[in-house]
Design an enzyme around this catalytic site. Structure first.
Site, mmCIF file in Angstrom:
data_model
loop_
_atom_site.group_PDB
_atom_site.id
_atom_site.type_symbol
_atom_site.label_atom_id
_atom_site.label_comp_id
_atom_site.label_asym_id
_atom_site.label_seq_id
_atom_site.Cartn_x
_atom_site.Cartn_y
_atom_site.Cartn_z
ATOM 1 N N MET A 59 8.253 -2.999 -5.833
ATOM 2 C CA MET A 59 8.178 -1.487 -6.190
ATOM 3 C C MET A 59 7.838 -0.532 -5.087
ATOM 4 O O MET A 59 7.965 0.358 -5.062
ATOM 5 C CB MET A 59 6.827 -1.456 -7.176
ATOM 6 C CG MET A 59 6.724 -0.316 -7.781
ATOM 7 S SD MET A 59 7.966 0.364 -8.817
ATOM 8 C CE MET A 59 7.968 2.012 -8.173
ATOM 9 N N LYS A 60 7.222 -1.539 -4.037
ATOM 10 C CA LYS A 60 6.840 -0.926 -2.848
ATOM 11 C C LYS A 60 8.016 -0.347 -2.199
ATOM 12 O O LYS A 60 8.057 0.715 -1.619
ATOM 13 C CB LYS A 60 6.101 -1.630 -1.962
ATOM 14 C CG LYS A 60 5.895 -1.174 -0.468
ATOM 15 C CD LYS A 60 5.041 0.333 -0.362
ATOM 16 C CE LYS A 60 4.955 0.657 1.080
ATOM 17 N NZ LYS A 60 4.217 2.035 0.996
ATOM 18 N N LEU A 61 9.263 -1.222 -2.153
ATOM 19 C CA LEU A 61 10.693 -0.749 -1.468
ATOM 20 C C LEU A 61 11.131 0.513 -2.153
ATOM 21 O O LEU A 61 11.537 1.334 -1.535
ATOM 22 C CB LEU A 61 11.368 -1.982 -1.413
ATOM 23 C CG LEU A 61 10.820 -3.221 -0.556
ATOM 24 C CD1 LEU A 61 12.119 -3.920 -0.491
ATOM 25 C CD2 LEU A 61 10.645 -2.736 1.073
ATOM 26 N N LEU A 69 0.820 -1.335 0.082
ATOM 27 C CA LEU A 69 -0.002 -0.013 0.218
ATOM 28 C C LEU A 69 0.781 1.399 0.041
ATOM 29 O O LEU A 69 1.940 1.301 0.356
ATOM 30 C CB LEU A 69 -0.769 -0.067 1.288
ATOM 31 C CG LEU A 69 -1.449 -1.281 1.654
ATOM 32 C CD1 LEU A 69 -1.980 -1.270 3.237
ATOM 33 C CD2 LEU A 69 -2.513 -1.864 0.890
#
Length: 299
Positions: free
Chosen positions: A174-176, A125
Site C-alpha cells: 500500500m505504501k508503494l 509511514l
C-alpha cells in the site's frame, strides 16, 4: 500497561529520530543502536533511552523492534548480519519494518524469522519529519490481527492515523501505491509547470488557477511552496528515495505480471533526475530539472 513494553529502534534519521523521541517521551523503555547521527542518539539518551552497539543487542533487550532505514537491502542486513536482529532474537519478539521496502523482501524475511518464534510486520509511514517529531504520522500496517493488536499501542506513540491494511507485506504494498500516486502527481506538476513557462504562463498564474480548486491538495501545496517561495525544506523526501520506491513498485507489478506503463513513466522521470547527480535533492526540485531539460527556468 503499554509503557512496560520494551522498544528497540534502529534508524535515527530524519523520520526515525522523531518517532523514537515520541516513544521514550511517552513512557516506553527504549533501546537504540549507535548511529552516525550522534545528535539524535545523544538526544534520546538524555531522555532516558539506553544505547547499545549492535542490532543483536537491541533485539535481546526488546519486545518490539522498529526499523526505519532507507531500503530493503539495509533491512535485510540488519536482520541477517552476524550481529543482526536474528542473532539476538528471542521467542515472542516482534520486528516492525517502518521503511519503504520491497514487499517481496518483506515476505521473505517474515518466513525466515517465523521458525525463531519472531513475528514480523510492516508499518511504513506517510507525511514528513515535522509530523514524526509531533507524533502525528500516517501509518499503514501489514500484520496478523494478533500482531497488530500487540504493536498498535507503540505505533500510536508516533502516529496519528493508523490503518491496518491486511496481512504482513500488505503495508509495504500500500505504501508503494501511495507513493506512486504522490510521485505521479509530482511528475505531472513538474511537466505542466515547465510547459506553462514555455507557453508564457508564469508559475504564480498556474498556481492561482489550481490552488483552491478540485485539483488542490496538501501535497500540491508543499510542492508549490518550493516552486514559488524556493523553500528547499517544503517536502523533505529525496529524489533518490523516490526513484527507489518506484523501482520497488515495478518489482511489485512484475510479481503479478501486471503492465504498469504509467508507473514506468514516472519511474523514468525520477531515475533520469537522479542520474543528473541530484539524487539528494528533494522531490519538489524535480520541477527545476524538468524545466532545465526543456530549456527554461521556473525561478
Amino acid at each position: 500497561m503499554s509503557g512496560r513494553t520494551r522498544i528497540g529502534f534502529i534508524g535515527l534519521g530524519m523520520m526515525g529520530h522523531g518517532m523514537a523521541r515520541n516513544l521514550v517521551a511517552k513512557g516506553f523503555p527504549l533501546t537504540v543502536v549507535a548511529h552516525r547521527r550522534r545528535e539524535a542518539v545523544d538526544d534520546l539518551v538524555s531522555l532516558g533511552a539506553a544505547e547499545t552497539t549492535t542490532p543483536a543487542e537491541v533485539a535481546a533487550a526488546s519486545d518490539i523492534v522498529f526499523i526505519c532505514v532507507g531500503n530493503s537491502a539495509q533491512v535485510e542486513t540488519l536482520v541477517r548480519d552476524r550481529s543482526g536482529l536474528a542473532a539476538g532474537a528471542h521467542r515472542g519478539l516482534t520486528i516492525v519494518d517502518c521503511s519503504t521496502s520491497d514487499p517481496n523482501s518483506t515476505l521473505m524475511l517474515a518466513a525466515e524469522l517465523m521458525p525463531l518464534g519472531v513475528d514480523y510486520a510492516d508499518a511504513p509511514l506517510s507525511r514528513t519529519p515535522k509530523e514524526a517529531m509531533e507524533g502525528t504520522l500516517d501509518c499503514m500496517v501489514g500484520a496478523a490481527d494478533a500482531v497488530f493488536a500487540r504493536i498498535e499501542p507503540a505505533i500510536s506513540a508516533w502516529a496519528g492515523r493508523i490503518v491496518h491494511v491486511g496481512k504482513v507485506g500488505d503495508g509495504h504494498k500500500m505504501k508503494l501505491l501511495n507513493n506512486f500516486v504522490s510521485l505521479g502527481y509530482a511528475a505531472i506538476y513538474a511537466e505542466a509547470l515547465a510547459l506553462a513557462r514555455k507557453s508564457d504562463i508564469e508559475p504564480a498564474t498556474f498556481d492561482s488557477v489550481i490552488r483552491g480548486g478540485r485539483m488542490d491538495c496538501g501535497f500540491y501545496q508543499t510542492f508549490m511552496r518550493y516552486v514559488l517561495e524556493r523553500d528547499e525544506n517544503a517536502h523533505k523526501f529525496s529524489i533518490g528515495n523516490a526513484a527507489k520506491d518506484l523501482r520497488y513498485l515495478e518489482a511489485m507489478a512484475d510479481a503479478t505480471a501486471f503492465a504498469n506503463p504509467v508507473g514506468n513513466a514516472v519511474k523514468n522521470t525520477f531515475a533520469g533526475a537522479a542520474a543528473t547527480g541530484r539524487a539528494n535533492h528533494y522531490v519538489p526540485m524535480i520541477s527545476d530539472i524538468v524545466a532545465a531539460a526543456n530549456g527554461t527556468r521556473l525561478d
